[in-house]
Scaffold this active site. Structure first.
Site, short mmCIF file in Angstrom:
data_model
loop_
_atom_site.label_atom_id
_atom_site.label_comp_id
_atom_site.label_asym_id
_atom_site.label_seq_id
_atom_site.Cartn_x
_atom_site.Cartn_y
_atom_site.Cartn_z
N SER A 117 0.75 -1.47 0.04
CA SER A 117 -0.24 -0.06 0.02
C SER A 117 0.85 1.21 -0.12
O SER A 117 1.95 1.33 0.33
CB SER A 117 -0.76 -0.12 1.27
OG SER A 117 -1.69 1.25 1.38
N TYR A 141 -1.77 -0.18 10.12
CA TYR A 141 -2.12 -0.90 8.94
C TYR A 141 -0.83 -0.58 8.12
O TYR A 141 -0.21 -1.64 7.46
CB TYR A 141 -3.29 -0.07 8.33
CG TYR A 141 -3.65 -0.67 7.01
CD1 TYR A 141 -3.75 -1.75 6.36
CD2 TYR A 141 -3.16 0.57 5.94
CE1 TYR A 141 -3.95 -2.13 5.11
CE2 TYR A 141 -3.36 0.21 4.67
CZ TYR A 141 -3.62 -0.95 4.24
OH TYR A 141 -3.50 -1.24 2.84
N LYS A 145 2.07 -3.51 6.37
CA LYS A 145 2.45 -3.65 5.05
C LYS A 145 3.84 -3.56 4.83
O LYS A 145 4.42 -4.48 3.96
CB LYS A 145 1.60 -2.77 3.95
CG LYS A 145 0.20 -2.94 4.15
CD LYS A 145 -0.26 -4.24 3.47
CE LYS A 145 -1.87 -4.58 3.41
NZ LYS A 145 -1.83 -5.94 2.86
C1 WQD Z 1 -8.94 10.40 0.11
C2 WQD Z 1 -8.94 11.94 0.45
C3 WQD Z 1 -9.28 12.64 2.84
C4 WQD Z 1 -13.48 11.34 2.86
C5 WQD Z 1 -6.68 5.68 2.64
C6 WQD Z 1 -5.56 4.73 3.29
C7 WQD Z 1 -4.49 4.42 2.11
C8 WQD Z 1 -5.20 3.40 1.21
C9 WQD Z 1 -6.34 4.25 0.73
C10 WQD Z 1 -5.27 0.97 1.62
C11 WQD Z 1 -8.44 12.26 1.63
C12 WQD Z 1 -10.47 12.95 1.93
C13 WQD Z 1 -12.21 11.57 2.52
C14 WQD Z 1 -14.46 12.42 3.02
C15 WQD Z 1 -12.58 13.84 2.32
N1 WQD Z 1 -5.81 2.15 1.71
N2 WQD Z 1 -11.87 12.78 2.18
N3 WQD Z 1 -13.83 13.75 2.75
O1 WQD Z 1 -6.72 8.53 3.33
O2 WQD Z 1 -5.70 8.86 0.99
O3 WQD Z 1 -6.15 6.36 1.81
O4 WQD Z 1 -7.20 4.71 1.69
O5 WQD Z 1 -4.13 0.67 1.13
O6 WQD Z 1 -3.54 3.56 2.82
O7 WQD Z 1 -4.60 5.56 3.88
O8 WQD Z 1 -8.02 7.71 1.25
O9 WQD Z 1 -10.22 7.71 0.61
O10 WQD Z 1 -10.00 7.98 3.03
O11 WQD Z 1 -9.20 9.79 1.42
O12 WQD Z 1 -12.39 14.95 2.11
O13 WQD Z 1 -15.85 12.24 3.26
O14 WQD Z 1 -10.14 12.10 0.68
O15 WQD Z 1 -8.85 13.67 3.64
O16 WQD Z 1 -7.49 13.49 1.44
P1 WQD Z 1 -6.63 8.11 1.79
P2 WQD Z 1 -9.71 8.44 1.62
#
Ligand code: WQD
Length: 320
Positions: A117, A141, A145
């Site tokens: 990841s 998490y 990985k």
């Molecule tokens: C994306 C962006 C939020 C929801 C995570 C894991 C990563 C991978 C993918 C597994 C961020 C913003 C989100 C909302 C928002 N997982 N957001 N409003 O955090 O980049 O990655 O998932 O391997 O390891 O860390 O993904 O989809 O949670 O967020 O503004 O209602 O959307 O702050 O910038 P993230 P995400």
């Protein structure tokens, strides 16, 4: 080759299974169905219900099905949950990998594709994150990985196992509506849920040092993730050495970019409310993709719109 795909009944795993079957190789799925769903598994694959932690079962599956390579996707994958219950993540992701690698070693299965990841990078302070960017993961998490990659690298050195570590960036979309993500833990499904409930989408922070002030990520279609696994599996089958690859598009989209596309695709008003920053979010995480292009001949084919469209089709199927 006969491939064992752990977690093959899950969102990403089911896509990978389909992709591997395209090469005509037999595929066996091992899934404990804790979050997976048996109806996702392509009928051309054999499904065995059980955990990678069950060494007896894994050894029997490897032997009885003549497995020659493993694609290990079964894992817990929620960052927040891992902060609340780190022992669960170390047990499922690290102990699970140890158990599986031990069984592989015992049975002489020496080709391994590992689901890693972008969470291994933590808060990268670079425009494009390449595979050599040093990372300090921010959660159990992400640690699980990175530890997995380290462990497999040692297995390579000490036992001659060959491993492809595939670091997924932000996975989205679905190859068909039935294969869509059922979890509501990432931006796109979280926005769908709020819009459908008549609520405003939330943007976690509007004052990041990015062009529009919102976080930038590299969203990649799950069908592309699956195609990259297929390319990695073929490379291993063909004698390629192990390697670590990012799987992304090499292109950043901000939260507002995603919301704009969601508005266009769903026809709903996706004007968001900007709320507090979320802990642990990096302003920008975008993959460098040269290594996977040169090493595996892989380039992502789907754009953000195709991810949102296919994710929305899946969402509507499950939430009519
Ligand atoms: C994306 C962006 C939020 C929801 C995570 C894991 C990563 C991978 C993918 C597994 C961020 C913003 C989100 C909302 C928002 N997982 N957001 N409003 O955090 O980049 O990655 O998932 O391997 O390891 O860390 O993904 O989809 O949670 O967020 O503004 O209602 O959307 O702050 O910038 P993230 P995400």
């Amino acid at each position: 080759m006969t491939w064992l795909v752990t977690g093959g009944a899950g969102y990403i795993g089911a896509h990978v299974v389909r992709s591997l079957l395209q090469d005509g190789d037999p595929v066996v799925v091992l899934d404990d169905l804790s979050t997976g769903d048996r109806t996702r598994v392509d009928p051309a694959a054999v499904l065995i219900e059980g955990s990678v932690l069950d060494r007896g079962l894994v050894r029997r599956v490897l032997r009885e099905h003549g497995v020659t390579g493993v694609v290990h996707i079964a894992a817990k994958k929620q960052v927040g949950e891992s902060m609340a219950d780190p022992l669960l993540y170390y047990r499922e992701n690290v102990e699970g990998l140890i158990a599986l690698a031990e069984s592989c070693r015992e049975k002489g299965v020496d080709r391994f594709v590992f689901s890693s990841s972008a969470a291994t990078y933590g808060l990268p302070d670079v425009d494009l994150v390449d595979e050599d960017t040093p990372g300090v993961p921010l959660s159990p998490y992400g640690e699980s990985k990175l530890v997995g990659e380290w462990l497999l690298r040692h297995c390579e050195r000490a036992y001659g196992m060959r491993t492809m570590n595939l670091r997924y960036f932000n996975v989205a979309g679905a190859a068909t509506p039935e294969l869509g993500d059922t979890g509501v833990f990432n931006l796109i499904p979280m926005v769908f849920e709020r819009l459908q409930a008549g609520e405003r989408a939330r943007v976690f922070g509007g004052d990041y040092p990015t062009p529009d002030g919102t976080c930038v990520r590299d969203y990649v279609h799950v069908a592309d993730i699956a195609a990259a696994h297929r390319a990695a599996a073929r490379a291993l089958a063909g004698g390629a050495p192990g390697a670590t690859y990012n799987i992304g598009r090499g292109e950043g989209s901000s939260v507002l970019d995603v919301l704009r596309v969601v508005g266009e695709v769903t026809g709903l008003d996706a004007t968001p409310e900007v709320v507090e920053r979320r802990d642990g979010d990096s302003a920008r995480v975008v993959a460098a993709v040269d290594r996977i292009r040169d090493g595996l001949g892989f380039t992502a084919a789907h754009d953000l719109r195709s991810m949102v469209e296919s994710a929305w089709a899946g969402w509507q199927l499950r939430h009519p």
